[in-house]
Design a protein around this motif. Structure first.
Motif, mmCIF file in Angstrom:
data_model
loop_
_atom_site.group_PDB
_atom_site.id
_atom_site.type_symbol
_atom_site.label_atom_id
_atom_site.label_comp_id
_atom_site.label_asym_id
_atom_site.label_seq_id
_atom_site.Cartn_x
_atom_site.Cartn_y
_atom_site.Cartn_z
ATOM 1 N N ILE A 4 -5.441 -3.872 -8.958
ATOM 2 C CA ILE A 4 -6.094 -3.140 -7.868
ATOM 3 C C ILE A 4 -6.397 -4.105 -6.726
ATOM 4 C CG2 ILE A 4 -8.164 -1.883 -7.143
ATOM 5 C CD1 ILE A 4 -8.269 -0.613 -9.878
ATOM 6 N N VAL A 5 -7.015 -5.232 -7.064
ATOM 7 C CA VAL A 5 -7.470 -6.187 -6.046
ATOM 8 C C VAL A 5 -6.299 -6.836 -5.316
ATOM 9 C CG1 VAL A 5 -8.746 -8.324 -5.653
ATOM 10 C CG2 VAL A 5 -9.619 -6.640 -7.292
ATOM 11 N N ILE A 6 -5.351 -7.420 -6.066
ATOM 12 C CA ILE A 6 -4.243 -8.126 -5.413
ATOM 13 C C ILE A 6 -3.336 -7.170 -4.628
ATOM 14 C CG2 ILE A 6 -2.220 -9.604 -5.773
ATOM 15 C CD1 ILE A 6 -3.718 -10.880 -8.113
ATOM 16 N N PRO A 7 -2.934 -6.026 -5.185
ATOM 17 C CA PRO A 7 -2.151 -5.084 -4.370
ATOM 18 C C PRO A 7 -2.883 -4.617 -3.118
ATOM 19 C CG PRO A 7 -1.872 -4.541 -6.674
ATOM 20 C CD PRO A 7 -2.949 -5.598 -6.604
ATOM 21 N N MET A 8 -4.210 -4.479 -3.207
ATOM 22 C CA MET A 8 -4.971 -4.070 -2.017
ATOM 23 C C MET A 8 -4.848 -5.119 -0.915
ATOM 24 S SD MET A 8 -8.977 -2.932 -1.798
ATOM 25 C CE MET A 8 -8.721 -1.740 -3.121
ATOM 26 N N VAL A 9 -4.936 -6.389 -1.291
ATOM 27 C CA VAL A 9 -4.771 -7.471 -0.323
ATOM 28 C C VAL A 9 -3.363 -7.438 0.273
ATOM 29 C CG1 VAL A 9 -4.683 -9.981 -0.033
ATOM 30 C CG2 VAL A 9 -6.498 -8.951 -1.421
ATOM 31 N N LEU A 10 -2.365 -7.204 -0.565
ATOM 32 C CA LEU A 10 -0.979 -7.173 -0.092
ATOM 33 C C LEU A 10 -0.691 -5.940 0.760
ATOM 34 C CD1 LEU A 10 0.805 -8.454 -3.318
ATOM 35 C CD2 LEU A 10 0.518 -9.679 -1.156
ATOM 36 N N GLN A 49 1.483 0.120 -7.535
ATOM 37 C CA GLN A 49 0.702 -0.602 -8.539
ATOM 38 C C GLN A 49 -0.769 -0.198 -8.490
ATOM 39 O OE1 GLN A 49 1.692 -4.658 -7.409
ATOM 40 N NE2 GLN A 49 3.010 -4.895 -9.187
ATOM 41 N N MET A 50 -1.329 -0.153 -7.291
ATOM 42 C CA MET A 50 -2.741 0.188 -7.165
ATOM 43 C C MET A 50 -3.005 1.622 -7.597
ATOM 44 S SD MET A 50 -5.343 -0.320 -3.940
ATOM 45 C CE MET A 50 -4.783 1.108 -3.031
ATOM 46 N N TYR A 51 -2.123 2.527 -7.224
ATOM 47 C CA TYR A 51 -2.266 3.931 -7.609
ATOM 48 C C TYR A 51 -2.253 4.085 -9.130
ATOM 49 C CZ TYR A 51 -1.209 8.958 -7.865
ATOM 50 O OH TYR A 51 -1.238 10.302 -8.152
ATOM 51 N N GLY A 52 -1.312 3.394 -9.787
ATOM 52 C CA GLY A 52 -1.234 3.457 -11.239
ATOM 53 C C GLY A 52 -2.473 2.895 -11.906
ATOM 54 N N ALA A 53 -2.994 1.771 -11.384
ATOM 55 C CA ALA A 53 -4.177 1.153 -11.967
ATOM 56 C C ALA A 53 -5.425 2.025 -11.784
ATOM 57 C CB ALA A 53 -4.408 -0.227 -11.342
ATOM 58 N N VAL A 54 -5.538 2.653 -10.622
ATOM 59 C CA VAL A 54 -6.682 3.548 -10.377
ATOM 60 C C VAL A 54 -6.642 4.727 -11.345
ATOM 61 C CG1 VAL A 54 -7.693 5.180 -8.725
ATOM 62 C CG2 VAL A 54 -7.026 2.884 -7.970
ATOM 63 N N TRP A 70 3.160 -13.975 -7.400
ATOM 64 C CA TRP A 70 2.586 -12.755 -7.962
ATOM 65 C C TRP A 70 3.680 -11.734 -8.278
ATOM 66 C CZ3 TRP A 70 -1.110 -9.960 -10.136
ATOM 67 C CH2 TRP A 70 -1.129 -8.575 -9.946
ATOM 68 N N PHE A 71 4.605 -11.530 -7.350
ATOM 69 C CA PHE A 71 5.678 -10.563 -7.571
ATOM 70 C C PHE A 71 6.589 -10.990 -8.727
ATOM 71 C CE2 PHE A 71 5.025 -9.066 -3.041
ATOM 72 C CZ PHE A 71 4.581 -7.801 -3.420
#
Length: 230
Positions: free
Chosen positions: A198-204, A159-164, A69-70
């Motif tokens: 959002i989903v994958i960064p949340m898991v990580l 990543q999640m912050y940017g996507a949100v 993923w990275f």
């Protein structure tokens, strides 16, 4: 009588339909060519990373998938989004392959062909930070650096912050930059391809949280034993 502005408007496939893009030139590459390139190159990065991470036999399946993923993120952030960050101002009229990729994607979010301020700033930050950091994360896990989960946490939160923010700003605009409900342009391009960040960064994030918490628990426990022995 036709309005002079309407008569001179350049036709384009973007929403809202009255959007003015005077420099727009239609793609001469098909959607299938563009998507095939994106998924093929991403697949190569995934496969090569999978093989490299399996060579030592030290990393488990879940960790190897995270590194894949990275690696793919590094490619997308540095190359694909990096192109936009550099050439956003000439994108509508440019016929370079990556410009055409962005013009195709813009059918799901026209903010990219009008150099929307938020989009340009977000993609520039993503290119400069999360792209290099993603490749760095792969290296850190391969070399077993002690701060690898800290870097994983930082990247994933960013990543999640940017996507949100990406979704929320468009929600505030009333989803006017896409054909709402279109199965490819709205649901696949705009929703699915961005929800992954959002989903994958949340898991990580949860994974890094657990790893760092376990390390801190061990440190606290060791410190407590030392104080008792003294």
């Amino acid at each position: 009588m036709m309005d002079p502005a309407s008569a001179s408007a350049v036709p384009h496939p973007y929403w809202p339909r009255d959007l003015s893009i005077p420099t727009y030139v239609a793609n001469d590459r098909s959607m299938s060519e563009i998507l095939m390139f994106l998924f093929s190159v991403s697949g190569v990065f995934l496969l090569v990373t999978w093989l490299i991470t399996g060579a030592s036999g030290r990393l488990g399946t879940w960790r190897r998938l995270a590194l894949c993923w990275f690696a793919v993120c590094g490619f997308i952030h540095c190359v694909i989004e990096g192109w936009f960050a550099l050439y956003y101002d000439v994108l509508p009229g440019d016929q370079s392959f990556l410009s055409q990729l962005w013009k195709e994607y813009s059918k799901g979010d026209s903010r990219y062909v009008i150099a929307d301020t938020f989009t340009v700033c977000m993609e520039t930050v993503t290119t400069c930070l999360w792209g290099p950091f993603s490749f760095w994360a792969v290296y850190l896990f391969l070399t077993n650096k002690p701060y690898r989960f800290v870097v994983q946490l930082i990247i994933s939160v960013g990543q999640m912050y940017g996507a949100v923010l990406y979704f929320f700003t468009e929600h505030r605009d009333g989803y006017i930059h896409s054909e709402l409900g279109h199965p490819i342009y709205f649901w696949f391009y705009f929703v699915f391809m961005n929800t992954m960040w959002i989903v994958i960064p949340m898991v990580l994030i949860v994974d890094a949280w657990k790893q760092l918490s376990a390390a801190q628990t061990l440190t606290d426990s060791t410190g407590s034993h030392k104080r008792k022995s003294n």
